[in-house]
Design a protein around this motif. Structure first.
Motif, PDB file in Angstrom:
ATOM      1  N   LEU A  42      21.219  -6.784 -36.236  1.00 56.50           N
ATOM      2  CA  LEU A  42      21.340  -8.217 -34.993  1.00 56.50           C
ATOM      3  C   LEU A  42      23.520  -8.406 -35.288  1.00 56.50           C
ATOM      4  CD1 LEU A  42      19.603 -11.100 -34.978  1.00 56.50           C
ATOM      5  CD2 LEU A  42      19.944  -8.984 -33.423  1.00 56.50           C
ATOM      6  N   LEU A  43      23.552  -7.718 -35.942  1.00 63.06           N
ATOM      7  CA  LEU A  43      25.426  -8.026 -36.441  1.00 63.06           C
ATOM      8  C   LEU A  43      26.114  -6.342 -36.475  1.00 63.06           C
ATOM      9  CD1 LEU A  43      25.080 -11.073 -39.255  1.00 63.06           C
ATOM     10  CD2 LEU A  43      25.336 -11.054 -36.818  1.00 63.06           C
TER      11      LEU A  43
ATOM     12  N   TRP B  72      28.487  -5.590 -30.628  1.00 62.25           N
ATOM     13  CA  TRP B  72      28.954  -5.215 -29.255  1.00 62.25           C
ATOM     14  C   TRP B  72      29.885  -5.412 -28.762  1.00 62.25           C
ATOM     15  CZ3 TRP B  72      23.506  -3.887 -27.076  1.00 62.25           C
ATOM     16  CH2 TRP B  72      22.374  -4.003 -28.322  1.00 62.25           C
ATOM     17  N   ASP B  73      30.834  -6.428 -29.325  1.00 58.80           N
ATOM     18  CA  ASP B  73      31.673  -6.563 -28.457  1.00 58.80           C
ATOM     19  C   ASP B  73      33.228  -5.500 -28.190  1.00 58.80           C
ATOM     20  OD1 ASP B  73      32.225  -8.540 -25.592  1.00 58.80           O
ATOM     21  OD2 ASP B  73      30.429  -9.623 -27.113  1.00 58.80           O
TER      22      ASP B  73
ATOM     23  N   ILE C  92      33.755 -15.321 -25.858  1.00 59.81           N
ATOM     24  CA  ILE C  92      34.223 -14.895 -27.020  1.00 59.81           C
ATOM     25  C   ILE C  92      33.321 -13.396 -27.245  1.00 59.81           C
ATOM     26  CG2 ILE C  92      35.719 -15.264 -28.619  1.00 59.81           C
ATOM     27  CD1 ILE C  92      33.327 -16.407 -30.185  1.00 59.81           C
ATOM     28  N   LEU C  93      32.012 -13.461 -26.016  1.00 54.89           N
ATOM     29  CA  LEU C  93      31.708 -12.054 -26.428  1.00 54.89           C
ATOM     30  C   LEU C  93      30.932 -11.860 -24.830  1.00 54.89           C
ATOM     31  CD1 LEU C  93      29.347 -13.449 -29.315  1.00 54.89           C
ATOM     32  CD2 LEU C  93      30.757 -11.047 -29.434  1.00 54.89           C
TER      33      LEU C  93
ATOM     34  N   GLU D  66      29.665  -9.156 -24.010  1.00 56.47           N
ATOM     35  CA  GLU D  66      29.136  -8.064 -23.833  1.00 56.47           C
ATOM     36  C   GLU D  66      27.761  -7.840 -24.006  1.00 56.47           C
ATOM     37  OE1 GLU D  66      30.833  -4.227 -22.464  1.00 56.47           O
ATOM     38  OE2 GLU D  66      31.939  -5.862 -21.615  1.00 56.47           O
ATOM     39  N   THR D  67      28.008  -8.454 -25.175  1.00 55.11           N
ATOM     40  CA  THR D  67      27.095  -9.079 -25.848  1.00 55.11           C
ATOM     41  C   THR D  67      25.636  -9.569 -25.053  1.00 55.11           C
ATOM     42  OG1 THR D  67      27.940  -9.264 -27.774  1.00 55.11           O
ATOM     43  CG2 THR D  67      25.878  -9.979 -28.162  1.00 55.11           C
ATOM     44  N   PRO D  68      25.055  -9.046 -25.377  1.00 60.41           N
ATOM     45  CA  PRO D  68      23.263  -9.346 -24.499  1.00 60.41           C
ATOM     46  C   PRO D  68      23.062 -10.795 -24.736  1.00 60.41           C
ATOM     47  CG  PRO D  68      22.856  -7.082 -25.616  1.00 60.41           C
ATOM     48  CD  PRO D  68      24.132  -7.351 -26.107  1.00 60.41           C
TER      49      PRO D  68
ATOM     50  N   ILE E 185      20.243 -11.114 -27.671  1.00 61.00           N
ATOM     51  CA  ILE E 185      20.714 -10.912 -29.477  1.00 61.00           C
ATOM     52  C   ILE E 185      21.405 -12.577 -29.610  1.00 61.00           C
ATOM     53  CG2 ILE E 185      22.365 -10.208 -30.256  1.00 61.00           C
ATOM     54  CD1 ILE E 185      21.220  -8.082 -30.068  1.00 61.00           C
TER      55      ILE E 185
ATOM     56  N   ILE F 269      19.846 -14.178 -33.133  1.00 65.02           N
ATOM     57  CA  ILE F 269      20.439 -15.051 -34.440  1.00 65.02           C
ATOM     58  C   ILE F 269      20.493 -16.403 -34.076  1.00 65.02           C
ATOM     59  CG2 ILE F 269      22.908 -15.568 -34.778  1.00 65.02           C
ATOM     60  CD1 ILE F 269      23.684 -13.023 -33.542  1.00 65.02           C
TER      61      ILE F 269
END
Lengths: 370, 367
Positions: free
Chosen positions: A15-16, A20-21, B113-114, B116-118, B121, B125
């Motif tokens: 996951l890490l 992704w960003d 902050i994120l 773009e992250t789906p 995910i 986490i």
């Protein structure tokens, strides 16, 4: 380590590792300065200087920087930047813009139209400076890109140094939103113009705003310093020079050390705002000397108090004509005199306010000689 | 079943503070401003005072049943069947709160902050961390929470940096009481949601040493006081920094203010704030999961470990569904749910206990 932990770590690692960003510097076209104009058709035009970072693979990853001037048109600011994005390789990334320039047509309309997309993006630098020009923003930026080495930084430093000398109000992208949404406060922005003779960009003074738009009038640096003193928001340096008559010896320059303001609001026919300003000053330039004598100091104090009071009178007349409540008297009324505010509130509340300024100067120091 | 481990009053302080300070922190000034205008801080203070009373009532209820959690004494008070139903409802409520926290947490991270992250995910986490953090006993919980208390102090510290800002205008707080007394009182019901977490006391009081004495209450009172002051501070800070109309269009005023702060080499303090805040939110999630899992393990007689995995999976699925369906829906429900489960039911239970003289001894004394 137990089996569960091991399992969890194995589970969480993929996951890490994705990142992704990630946004690589080499892929994004970072903007250093942007300007916004409005043309006759009601279309926005965005002009930006983009800094390109080229990492050459042949000579040991040497980095070379080049600048590019780009423009784009669109019905909204976002659309305009999309047009730019289509014309440059990589991502047009307006996040790092340190300075924004508003063309005169944009400034005379509702400037929030231009700002809105910026506030929605979490990556925009909210400490960016904003300035108004007397012509189109395109012209200023084109000039910068042709003549200045530092481009965007040049403009930022120009504005920043004026702020340090208390010549313009310290306004950033974040604080301007507070003013725009505040019914009882107006603001002023640095007023840029291109000096044809010197072929240089200069700050001419401070552009006065009423509500969301530029009034068309601006204050000279000296006037704006005086206004900042009335607002008690001057920075460490606030240098003023006054012409005295021949007998008193030409002119005197002084630096304002500290300010104390007393404000009284009273409702009669109009709302009277009596402002008493006490300035503690340090003489920095006075060739006739003789500041060792008490009567000389008294004379100087009286003269300066009188001159400044007159100037303040003229200044507040100018503000009243433009209905620009930079002093924030409306907010003062809302906070401490809600009953008066209820009677006069509205878009043009400043019409009902009559400011009666009074300045008292105290000479506190004169450098290392008298 | 009596719980075995014991914690002190100080431990309870950390437990409660960590449970109460959580996801609501960021949007609180925006919400109170919607309800009470510039007097939001008064409404927080009133709510804080009100919560102290509720906490006192919960203590009065729990002291009748030393070392029993809600899931045990509900059966004593209401009888076997209705007690089990109540337990079930409480478990559902606790899980709903976790879902809500999950959704807000992921949504905030994604917007700030994120981008773009789906989302899944981030949910995954959070799910892993939830399970990892909640499979433990109360002693582990306490030591984790007291360690992470430092980060709450960090949050305090970061917001102090704002005072260097020249745009602070104290006048935004005035005129005090302009929204009218009735409006402020009405808005307290809205600001109550930012205090949720106190209802976990129904479970935690069982673990405390000498729960009959008033000293058990000391930690709880201090915790609520701390949270009240902290929230009031955050609300005042945002009110002073932003103009009234501006707060209405800023959903996370604290982050917005911090994102404009710059201190020498550091800018974008909001990112630092968010990463500390993430830890604080996780303590809330862990605390709720711990309580819910205790209930589940008692309800269907499974080990705590499996109960945690069960509740984690439930939360993951439900929150993902709600996230893609309607983010705001859960919040609307929760406003009412927290009043019912945090205040009304404990009071009812207390009344029944007093009127019918229910005591722990009546059922467990024989064993």
């Amino acid at each position: 380590m137990g089996k569960t932990e091991l399992f969890l770590i194995l589970f969480i690692l993929p996951l890490l590792a994705g990142c992704w960003d990630e946004r690589l510097l080499k892929n994004s076209r970072t903007v250093y300065v942007s300007g916004f104009d409005l043309n006759e058709n009601g279309d926005y035009q965005t002009t930006s200087i983009i800094r390109d970072l080229n990492i050459s693979e042949s000579s040991r990853g040497e980095i070379s920087i080049s600048n590019e001037l780009v423009t784009g048109k669109g019905g909204s600011i976002k659309e305009a930047s999309m047009t730019i994005d289509q014309s440059v390789p990589g991502n047009y990334d307006p996040a790092k813009g340190r300075t924004l320039i508003l063309g005169i047509d944009v400034a005379k309309g509702d400037i929030y139209n231009v700002m809105d997309p910026l506030y929605r993006d979490p990556r925009v630098d909210l400490n960016a400076k904003i300035a108004v020009t007397d012509n189109s923003a395109n012209e200023i930026i084109t000039h910068l890109s042709e003549n200045e080495v530092e481009k965007g930084e040049y403009l930022y430093e120009l504005i920043h140094s004026s702020e340090i000398h208390s010549e313009i109000q310290d306004i950033t992208l974040r604080s301007i939103r507070t003013y725009l949404f505040d019914e009882g406060k107006d603001f002023m922005l640095p007023y840029l113009s291109k000096d044809e003779e010197d072929n240089e960009i200069k700050i001419n003074g401070a552009a006065l705003f009423h509500d969301h738009s530029f009034t068309g009038q601006f204050l000279s640096p000296a006037e704006s310093t005086l206004l900042l003193l009335f607002m008690e928001t001057q920075s460490k340096k606030a240098l003023l020079t006054e012409q005295l008559d021949k007998k008193a010896g030409g002119s005197v320059s002084y630096n304002v050390k500290s300010v104390s303001r007393k404000l009284r609001l009273e409702k009669e026919e109009k709302v009277h705002a009596d402002i008493m300003l006490q300035l503690d000053v340090e003489i920095v330039d006075y060739p006739p000397d003789h500041l060792d004598k008490q009567e000389m100091i008294n004379f100087l104090e009286n003269r300066l108090s009188k001159i400044l009071t007159e100037k303040a009178d003229a200044l507040f007349k100018k503000l009243a004509v433009n209905q620009s409540d930079v002093l924030g008297l409306g907010r003062e009324l809302i906070a401490f005199h809600p009953s008066i505010w209820k009677e006069i509130k509205g878009e043009n509340y400043y019409e009902h306010i009559l400011v009666n300024p009074k300045v008292k100067v105290n000479v506190r120091s004169s450098g290392i000689i008298l | 079943m009596r719980v075995k481990s014991r914690i002190s009053s100080v431990n309870l302080f950390f437990l409660l503070v960590q449970t109460m300070i959580g996801v609501g922190l960021l949007s609180l000034p925006h919400q109170t401003h919607d309800a009470a205008g510039s007097d939001g801080w008064i409404s927080i203070l009133i709510s804080g005072f009100f919560i102290q009373l509720i906490v006192l009532l919960i203590w009065l209820l729990c002291r009748n049943f030393p070392n029993l959690t809600l899931f045990d004494f509900s059966k004593v008070i209401l009888g076997e069947t209705s007690g089990t139903i109540l337990n079930f409802l409480y478990i559902i409520y606790l899980l709903t709160v976790i879902c809500y926290i999950f959704i807000i947490y992921v949504d905030t991270l994604k917007r700030w902050i994120l981008p773009e992250t789906p989302a899944w995910i981030l949910f995954l986490i959070a799910f892993v961390l939830l399970i990892y953090g909640s499979i433990c006993n109360i002693k582990n919980l306490v030591s984790l929470f007291s360690l992470l208390f430092i980060f709450i102090l960090f949050l305090f510290f970061i917001t102090f940096l704002v005072y260097g800002d020249p745009y602070i205008d104290v006048r935004y707080l005035f005129p005090i009481g302009s929204s009218g007394g009735w409006n402020i009182l009405k808005s307290t019901s809205d600001s109550m949601i930012s205090f949720i977490g106190f209802e976990t006391l129904l479970i935690y009081f069982a673990f405390i040493k000498q729960s009959k004495t008033i000293s058990a209450l000391k930690g709880v009172f201090l915790a609520v006081l701390f949270v009240t002051i902290f929230l009031t501070y955050i609300v005042i800070l945002s009110t002073v920094m932003l103009s009234p109309e501006e707060i209405k269009t800023t959903s996370e005023p604290v982050l917005y203010i911090l994102s404009a702060m710059e201190i020498r080499i550091l800018s974008r303090l909001d990112l630092i704030f968010l990463s500390f805040w993430g830890l604080i939110v996780f303590t809330t999630i862990i605390s709720y999961t711990f309580s819910a899992s205790m209930g589940i393990s008692k309800l269907i007689h499974i080990k705590h470990k499996f109960a945690v995995i069960l509740s984690g999976t439930f939360v993951l699925i439900v929150s993902i569904i709600f996230y893609y369906m309607d983010i705001t829906l859960l919040e609307k429900w929760l406003k009412h749910l927290c009043l019912i489960f945090g205040i009304i039911i404990p009071i009812l239970l207390l009344l029944i206990t007093i009127i019918f003289k229910r005591e722990a001894a009546s059922t467990y004394g024989k064993n």
